[in-house]
Structure formats: C-alpha cells, structure tokens
Design a protein around this motif. Structure first.
Motif, PDB file in Angstrom:
ATOM      1  N   ASN A 160      26.536 -40.116  22.166  1.00  0.00           N
ATOM      2  CA  ASN A 160      26.747 -38.872  21.438  1.00  0.00           C
ATOM      3  C   ASN A 160      25.434 -38.097  21.395  1.00  0.00           C
ATOM      4  O   ASN A 160      24.448 -38.514  22.005  1.00  0.00           O
ATOM      5  N   LEU A 161      25.425 -37.008  20.669  1.00  0.00           N
ATOM      6  CA  LEU A 161      24.244 -36.143  20.625  1.00  0.00           C
ATOM      7  C   LEU A 161      23.407 -36.368  19.372  1.00  0.00           C
ATOM      8  O   LEU A 161      22.692 -35.453  18.925  1.00  0.00           O
ATOM      9  N   ASP A 162      23.460 -37.567  18.804  1.00  0.00           N
ATOM     10  CA  ASP A 162      22.597 -37.898  17.677  1.00  0.00           C
ATOM     11  C   ASP A 162      21.137 -37.712  18.082  1.00  0.00           C
ATOM     12  O   ASP A 162      20.726 -38.100  19.177  1.00  0.00           O
ATOM     13  N   GLY A 163      20.346 -37.119  17.209  1.00  0.00           N
ATOM     14  CA  GLY A 163      18.945 -36.852  17.503  1.00  0.00           C
ATOM     15  C   GLY A 163      18.703 -35.509  18.156  1.00  0.00           C
ATOM     16  O   GLY A 163      17.558 -35.159  18.457  1.00  0.00           O
ATOM     17  N   TRP A 164      19.781 -34.752  18.360  1.00  0.00           N
ATOM     18  CA  TRP A 164      19.685 -33.430  18.989  1.00  0.00           C
ATOM     19  C   TRP A 164      20.388 -32.395  18.111  1.00  0.00           C
ATOM     20  O   TRP A 164      21.288 -32.718  17.332  1.00  0.00           O
ATOM     21  N   ARG A 165      20.004 -31.133  18.260  1.00  0.00           N
ATOM     22  CA  ARG A 165      20.664 -30.005  17.582  1.00  0.00           C
ATOM     23  C   ARG A 165      21.135 -28.999  18.629  1.00  0.00           C
ATOM     24  O   ARG A 165      20.399 -28.686  19.566  1.00  0.00           O
ATOM     25  N   VAL A 166      22.320 -28.480  18.438  1.00  0.00           N
ATOM     26  CA  VAL A 166      22.867 -27.456  19.343  1.00  0.00           C
ATOM     27  C   VAL A 166      22.567 -26.076  18.777  1.00  0.00           C
ATOM     28  O   VAL A 166      22.797 -25.809  17.591  1.00  0.00           O
TER      29      VAL A 166
END
Length: 451
Positions: free
Chosen positions: A277-283
């Motif tokens: 998943n995109l945990d640790g990232w921001r869209v």
C-alpha cells in the motif's frame, strides 16, 4: 559513450595541489607512551572511543573500545599479534613494543567482522617518519601481503618522506588511494597531533576524507579505475579491489602510529515502498496513484486522472544526503520524474527533479521547477540508455551540493549547486500534466549517507 562532465553552479573552488604542513620539530617519541596533544590540536570533542546518543541512533558502532583489542586479530591469523601492537592511553598503537622503529614486528591487523558498504571514521596520530594505512574489503590469502588485494587509505608523515626525495610521492601521501589516486587540497596535522580520516564506500563509489576535506573519489571497477590498476603495482594481483565485502585492516609498516575513535556505520538500503500500500506516502492532486501486483511483487502505478493535471506522491519522511535507486516502466507517454529535497503544497512543488521522460526529453537531467528550469541535461547520445516500454533503473545520489544520476548503469549527469546543497526535503514521484500518462514504479530503495 562519453562520460558526463561535472557541472557546477556557483560551486566552491576545488584545488588540485596538495597542501602540506611543515614537519614538526623537537618531538621525541617513546615506544610505550603517546606524545601529549591538546584538544586544539585535533583531539575529539567528546571522550575518546565513545559514541554520542545521536551517533548511536544513526547506526554508528565502535570498532575499538579504547581498552582491549576485542574485535581485531592478525591478518591471516585467528588471534591478535602478541607483539608489536598494544593499547596505550586509549589508543591502538602500531609498533608499540618494537625495539627498532623501522622494523614491523606485529604485522597487519584486521577486524573480526566483514563490511561491504560503510562509512568509517578514525583518528590517527603520527610519529616522525610514520608509515601506515587503513585498508578495506580485505581478502585474506595465504602468502599474500594485505595490500595485494585490498585498497588502502595512505597514512604517512608526508613532509618527512617528501624531504627524503627517494621516490615519487604522487599517490603515496596521506589521504591518497595508495598508488592510484592523489589527494587534492588537504590539511594534515603533523607528528604529535590528532587527525581524522574517513572512508565512505557505497555501491563501489569510494571517498577518502582528511580532517573534513574530501581528498579523493573513485569508483571500483570503473574504466578509469581498471586502467589505473593495470598500470600500477597491483597489475599482477587479479583479486585487487574485487571483494564485495571484507574486514577493515590497519597496516604495520614500522614506526609508531596511534589510532583511536575507530567507528563505522554500515550503509544499508531500506525500502521506501512496502509493496502492499502507500503507507509512508502522501498523494497530492487528483491524478491516480495506486498499488498493483506485478511480476516481482507490488508496483506503484501513477496514471493521469480526469483533470489531467500535475500530481505527486510524496514521502512523509525527509532526506538530505542519500543514494536512491528506483525502477520505472513507462507504459504510456511516461512524462514523470523523481524529486529530491522537495516540498509540495497542493500541486505546487519546490525542489529538484531527476527527469523521467520519453526518448529525447533528457531523462536523468536535473530540472528546478518554478525556478531556474534546467540546471543540467544529459548529452543527447546518453539517451540510448533509456528503454521505453520496459523496466529501467535510475540511481540518484545527493551528497551535499552534488547530485549525480545514472540510468541503467550509464552515468547521465554530475552537478554541483549551492542551492541544492542547502536544502532538505522529501522524495516525490511526479506525474506530468496533459493526460495520457501511465508509469509503473517498483524497488524504491534508499541509503542514508549521513553527514
């Protein structure tokens, strides 16, 4: 293909001639006692052979405890030498028990542990006419001297050997990559004063430092390095510099040298993407960012959305000095990029982009958004390294004010820029505006280079 030139924008001046200190006079050294040295002469600000809390948190480890020889043994031996070396006043001393200072009786020593990529710092103090060295990725081979196979950071009383005039000292002075690369500008403190050396190696890129100044930089296995080895005293030794990992070594060449504060930080990459998943990232923005299963596991997919505007996927953590590798595959158009030391507000980015683009549009170049624009573009002939529609590996190394990029093993640009050097920020993946773009990303791994 030509190697990229190094580009400098408002860069500091780098001088090529060695700066040597005068030979200290009137100092006498005994075999069992270190000379006095004041803190102003280069002694550590904290207690010798200890780590600060910040160093421990950053992953530094002591290789010498200041009291024993634990963690060390003789080269090609299972135990530590019973003569020659000794621990004296918190220092590991070469030739401590020798009766003839010009005869090496202890032999070289190595760590009991092996290291691949690392940042190594050590302090050393010379005696008059001292000669030693710090070697890395040592290969132990029966009947072979340690230097047959291991690169060496030279440790030497430079002025004394220059004054002798018995040999060409080019590539044989303190901070040199022995017999291959000569130091640039440097400041060596003379006998009786402490110096700090540093060796940093990451992905075969090696740096030597002396008292805070980089003295040499070279890449193991590069065409330049291969040519230098072939023309050197190492030509008869096919294993020289070939090990991927090995012990750290200290050389006994006669004469006293004191070593202390020997500490190391293994440089190990960590993943920025957990493949799930995109945990640790921001869209940022309305473009599409999602995870999809691929041939080797999870892949990040960026795809133009209905607004066809700019979009960014930004790490929550910030990074300053690092070595980053990412794999990308341009499925449609492919106009994208990797931002370093960046920040994003809405869809407005501040920072510098390593370009990812279709053929002919300077993949691997460095672009400053909302600022100076292109800072450096790769030579057009280097664009042949791009594999449109297939997986590519980009490497980005940001170290101080220097940024280098590689594409599928080809070095694309080498830039020095003071504004970049002053910044710190996130890693960000970009999708360009205009629509019709789809890029896949995987195996995003970063190594923190520290300061």
């Amino acid at each position: 293909m030509r190697a990229p030139r190094r580009h400098r924008l408002h860069a500091r001046l780098l001088l090529g001639a060695p700066l040597l200190t005068a030979l200290a006079a009137g100092l006498a050294f005994g075999c069992a006692q270190a000379p006095e040295s004041s803190p102003e002469a280069g002694a550590a600000e904290t207690a010798p052979n200890t780590l600060t809390e910040a160093e421990r948190e950053a992953g530094w480890r002591l290789l010498f405890d200041g009291e024993t020889t634990a963690g060390w043994r003789g080269y090609n031996l299972e135990t530590f030498p019973d003569t020659g070396w000794a621990v004296i006043d918190g220092a590991l001393v070469v030739g401590a028990t020798a009766t003839d200072p010009d005869v090496a009786i202890g032999g070289d020593i190595v760590t009991t542990e092996s290291f691949a990529d690392f940042d190594l710092k050590f302090e050393f103090m010379l005696s008059e006419v001292a000669n030693s060295g710090v070697l890395y990725r040592v290969i132990e081979e029966e009947g072979a001297a340690i230097w047959y196979n291991a690169p060496e950071y030279q440790v030497l009383d430079d002025p004394a050997y220059i004054e002798m005039g018995t040999m060409d000292m080019h590539t044989h002075l303190t901070g040199d990559n022995y017999d291959l690369h000569a130091s640039g500008e440097k400041m060596l403190r003379g006998p009786g004063e402490w110096n700090e050396g540093r060796i940093r190696i990451q992905d075969n890129l090696v740096e030597h430092w002396l008292n805070g100044t980089k003295t040499v930089e070279y890449e193991l296995g590069s065409p330049e390095w291969e040519a230098l080895v072939a023309a050197s005293k190492f030509a008869p030794y096919p294993r020289y510099g070939r090990a991927e990992s090995g012990p750290i070594g200290l050389q006994d060449h006669g004469r006293n040298v004191w070593y202390r504060n020997i500490r190391i930080r293994p440089l190990e990459p960590v993943s920025l993407f957990n493949s799930e998943n995109l945990d640790g990232w921001r869209v940022h923005g309305t473009e599409r960012w999602y995870v999809e299963e691929g041939e080797q596991g999870g892949e990040i997919v960026c795809e133009s959305g209905p607004d066809a505007e700019y979009g960014y996927l930004v790490t929550e953590a910030t990074y300053r000095d690092f070595d980053l590798t990412v794999e990308f595959k341009q499925e449609a158009d492919g106009n994208s990029g990797v931002f370093l030391r960046s920040s994003v507000e809405g869809t407005t980015v501040s920072g510098w982009q390593a370009e990812v683009a279709p053929p002919g549009l300077f993949t691997g170049g460095i672009y400053e958004s909302y600022g100076r624009g292109w800072l450096v573009q790769p030579d057009p002939e280097l664009d042949a390294a791009l594999r449109m529609g297939d997986w590519n590996t980009m490497r980005i190394r940001a170290d101080g004010d220097r940024v280098e990029t590689w594409l599928n093993g080809t070095k694309m640009v080498d830039l020095e820029d003071e504004q970049i050097g002053e910044a710190e920020g996130s890693i960000a993946l970009q999708i360009h505006d205009g629509g019709g773009i789809k890029v896949r990303w995987r195996n995003l791994r970063i190594t923190d280079l520290g300061r």
